[in-house]
Enzyme design. Structure first.
Site, PDB file in Angstrom:
ATOM      1  N   TYR A   1      -2.178  -1.219  10.408  1.00 35.05           N
ATOM      2  CA  TYR A   1      -2.132  -1.317   8.943  1.00 35.05           C
ATOM      3  C   TYR A   1      -0.803  -0.782   8.405  1.00 35.05           C
ATOM      4  O   TYR A   1      -0.145  -1.427   7.576  1.00 35.05           O
ATOM      5  CB  TYR A   1      -3.315  -0.533   8.358  1.00 35.05           C
ATOM      6  CG  TYR A   1      -3.521  -0.711   6.874  1.00 35.05           C
ATOM      7  CD1 TYR A   1      -4.296  -1.760   6.389  1.00 35.05           C
ATOM      8  CD2 TYR A   1      -2.960   0.170   5.952  1.00 35.05           C
ATOM      9  CE1 TYR A   1      -4.507  -1.920   5.020  1.00 35.05           C
ATOM     10  CE2 TYR A   1      -3.165   0.019   4.594  1.00 35.05           C
ATOM     11  CZ  TYR A   1      -3.936  -1.016   4.130  1.00 35.05           C
ATOM     12  OH  TYR A   1      -4.146  -1.186   2.779  1.00 35.05           O
TER      13      TYR A   1
ATOM     14  N   SER B   1       0.862  -1.181   0.000  1.00 35.00           N
ATOM     15  CA  SER B   1       0.000   0.000   0.000  1.00 35.00           C
ATOM     16  C   SER B   1       0.895   1.227   0.000  1.00 35.00           C
ATOM     17  O   SER B   1       2.075   1.142   0.364  1.00 35.00           O
ATOM     18  CB  SER B   1      -0.856  -0.013   1.276  1.00 35.00           C
ATOM     19  OG  SER B   1      -1.481   1.247   1.475  1.00 35.00           O
TER      20      SER B   1
END
Ligand code: NAD
Length: 260
Positions: free
Chosen positions: A155, A142
């Site tokens: 995350y 990401s």
């Protein structure tokens, strides 16, 4: 070429994983779909993609929060298709909370699903790739594998970890016909993101365009979402001969986010 190669895509019954699976099937790969739901729809999805692209597609249920399940996903795929050539680590979840309020269970689940699962599947897949003499590992990280946002501790930590794991995988396979890379998307249009648009419009009393550009894509300079097809196309590139010497790196698909 990916034709007839065996590809596992973790977390592939929706969103990016499904988009990547469809692209690899379109290019003639034999595909293993995965999620943990094991529903009729999951198996029907595999049949639909197989019929549409004239290739073999199976669905294997495995919970990516469980180390043994991650490893046996790879073993079962190899039992069915004979080997595993392409491993796409894509399964992932999100939770948003300040560090001091972040539920311990959510932290553990995100670290397990978003990061440790890639370690386990890679450990199980590398011996198969070595034996067949070709392999591609693509980790779907990401923009949050390269930069941070508040309230996304687990995350961001997991995605940075995935980028680190990708580099180590590349170094340990550097002199073999195996590559390992990470794709770092910004915001990608998936059903999950689509659902946030009406919610955001209502919350801020904005029209669709303003909600998308000023809230959802606040940090994405292009003011456009990436598409799952674009992620699929990047995976296809990383599996192509042109990318033979591309290993241990990240490819951002973020409309300029990490250039900021
Ligand atoms: P999604 O929710 O549509 O897909 C997540 C997939 O993971 C689903 O197929 C789900 O079944 C699977 N999954 C979740 N928990 C699992 C578990 N325990 N075991 C097995 N499978 C499990 O989300 P998405 O947007 O397609 O995200 C896919 C990946 O891309 C994630 O790793 C996410 O972090 C990453 N990503 C997404 C975006 C975005 O904007 N959508 C941006 C950057 C990175």
């Amino acid at each position: 070429s990916v034709k007839d190669k065996v590809a596992i895509i973790t977390g592939s019954n929706s969103g990016i994983g499904l988009g990547v699976a469809e692209e690899l099937a379109r290019l003639g790969a034999r595909v293993v779909l995965n999620s943990f739901s094991d529903s009729e729809e999951d198996h029907a999805l595999a049949e639909r993609i197989a019929a549409e692209h004239g290739t073999d597609v199976i669905y294997i249920s495995a919970d990516m929060s469980d180390a043994e399940a991650c490893r046996s996903l790879v073993t079962k795929a190899a039992e069915h298709f004979g080997t595993v050539d392409i491993l796409i680590n894509n399964a992932g979840i999100q939770h948003v909370a300040a560090i001091e309020e972040f539920p311990i269970g959510k932290w553990d689940a995100i670290i397990a699903i978003n990061m440790s699962s890639a370690f386990h599947t890679t450990a199980a897949a590398l011996p198969l790739m070595r034996k067949s003499g070709w392999g591609r590992v693509v980790n779907i990280a990401s923009a949050h594998g390269l930069t941070a946002s508040p309230y996304k501790s687990a995350y961001v930590a997991a995605k940075h970890g995935v980028v680190g794991l990708t580099k180590v995988t590349a170094l340990e396979t550097a002199q073999e016909p195996i590559t390992a890379n990470a794709i770092c998307p910004g915001y990608v249009m998936t059903p999950l993101v689509e659902k946030q648009i009406p919610e955001t419009m209502e919350k801020y009393g904005m029209d669709r365009d303003t909600a998308v550009k000023e809230v959802l894509l606040a940090r994405q300079p292009s003011k456009e979402f990436a598409t799952v097809e674009q992620i699929g196309g990047t995976v296809a590139y990383l599996c192509s001969d042109a990318a033979e010497q591309v290993t241990g790196t990240t490819i951002s698909i973020d409309g300029g986010w990490t250039a900021l």
